[in-house]
Design an enzyme around this catalytic site. Structure first.
Site, PDB file in Angstrom:
ATOM      1  N   LEU A  84       0.823  -1.205   0.000  1.00  0.00           N
ATOM      2  CA  LEU A  84       0.000   0.000   0.000  1.00  0.00           C
ATOM      3  C   LEU A  84       0.857   1.255   0.000  1.00  0.00           C
ATOM      4  O   LEU A  84       0.602   2.204  -0.762  1.00  0.00           O
ATOM      5  CB  LEU A  84      -0.945  -0.006   1.204  1.00  0.00           C
ATOM      6  CG  LEU A  84      -1.867   1.203   1.362  1.00  0.00           C
ATOM      7  CD1 LEU A  84      -2.688   1.441   0.102  1.00  0.00           C
ATOM      8  CD2 LEU A  84      -2.764   1.032   2.583  1.00  0.00           C
ATOM      9  N   TYR A  85       1.886   1.280   0.825  1.00  0.00           N
ATOM     10  CA  TYR A  85       2.769   2.442   0.895  1.00  0.00           C
ATOM     11  C   TYR A  85       3.459   2.674  -0.444  1.00  0.00           C
ATOM     12  O   TYR A  85       3.464   3.795  -0.973  1.00  0.00           O
ATOM     13  CB  TYR A  85       3.799   2.223   2.000  1.00  0.00           C
ATOM     14  CG  TYR A  85       4.761   3.371   2.189  1.00  0.00           C
ATOM     15  CD1 TYR A  85       4.306   4.646   2.505  1.00  0.00           C
ATOM     16  CD2 TYR A  85       6.140   3.179   2.067  1.00  0.00           C
ATOM     17  CE1 TYR A  85       5.191   5.704   2.691  1.00  0.00           C
ATOM     18  CE2 TYR A  85       7.034   4.220   2.258  1.00  0.00           C
ATOM     19  CZ  TYR A  85       6.559   5.479   2.575  1.00  0.00           C
ATOM     20  OH  TYR A  85       7.433   6.518   2.752  1.00  0.00           O
ATOM     21  N   ALA A  86       4.014   1.607  -1.016  1.00  0.00           N
ATOM     22  CA  ALA A  86       4.720   1.739  -2.285  1.00  0.00           C
ATOM     23  C   ALA A  86       3.788   2.215  -3.394  1.00  0.00           C
ATOM     24  O   ALA A  86       4.152   3.059  -4.214  1.00  0.00           O
ATOM     25  CB  ALA A  86       5.365   0.405  -2.664  1.00  0.00           C
TER      26      ALA A  86
END
Length: 246
Positions: A154-156
């Site tokens: 999700l962060y990436a």
């Protein structure tokens, strides 16, 4: 230093970590700085007070980057108070980290709102005030190029959106003399990802230099891009990662 004398900067998420270091550095270089915060008013005011005590000019503004109206209002208020806006640093971000199967729709929506939609809206609003020499600098992450461990999908994904945004902004705004650049930090010693925290030793070992970076090292690159050194740099990403992506 006074390379940025007479310039006005807005730093989102400027009350801690990389954002605080950037706020202080731009102010030290002569810019009037507005910095946004989400919850901790005391910490944000402390940064603004430190800047003022060192002879700079600073303003702390409450604005959750997931709140479109608050973000636009912060841009407008900065320009109103300081008489314009020359530099936007999209720094505010969240770091969702956990198993893919545990990500909720609410977590997904907030990560997208803060890490992707917020920078777009801030750039859209800020560019309306900028003339030739304007700078839009976004803080991304080396994780978009090298996902070093599970749990970071999700962060990436949300941070990867900044690559396309930066390239698009460069084309949309280049004719007005406004540049757009993405800074990709590697492991950086902040509260969000402390060098002595879980996985810190592993992350440090994955850099070519064998250590975490400091917020001040990221701020040095931002200051360079905000000044004369950034005049001919646009539409690209600059890694400040100690060789993490080598």
């Amino acid at each position: 230093m006074s390379e940025l004398a007479g310039k006005v900067a807005l730093v989102t998420g400027g009350s801690r970590g990389i954002g605080a270091a950037v706020s202080k550095r731009l102010a030290a270089d002569g810019a009037s700085v507005a910095l946004t915060y989400h919850r901790d008013a005391e910490r944000a005011e402390k940064i603004a007070t430190e800047i003022t005590a060192d002879g700079g000019t600073a303003l702390a503004l409450k604005a959750d980057s997931a709140d479109a109206d608050a973000l636009r209002a912060a841009v407008d208020h900065t320009a109103e108070v300081f008489g314009g806006l020359d530099i936007l640093v999209n720094n505010a971000g969240v770091l969702p980290w956990g198993p893919l199967e545990s990500v909720t729709t609410e977590e997904l929506d907030r990560a997208l709102a803060v890490n992707a939609r917020g920078p777009f809206l801030a750039a859209q609003a800020a560019s309306a005030y900028m003339g030739s020499g304007g700078r839009i600098i976004s803080i991304g992450t080396c994780v978009t190029e090298r996902v070093s461990s599970p749990g970071m999908t999700l962060y990436a994904m949300t941070k990867a959106a900044l690559t396309g945004m930066t390239k698009g902004l460069a084309r949309d705004l280049g004719g007005q003399g406004i540049t757009a650049v993405l800074v990709q930090p590697g492991p950086t010693d902040t509260e969000m990802n402390p060098a002595k925290g879980p996985g810190g030793e592993m992350q440090a070992g994955m850099t070519a230099v064998g250590r975490y970076g400091t917020p001040e090292e990221i701020a040095t690159t931002v200051a360079h891009l905000a000044g004369e050194g950034g005049r001919f740099i646009t539409g690209t990403a600059i890694a400040v990662d100690g060789g993490f992506m080598v």
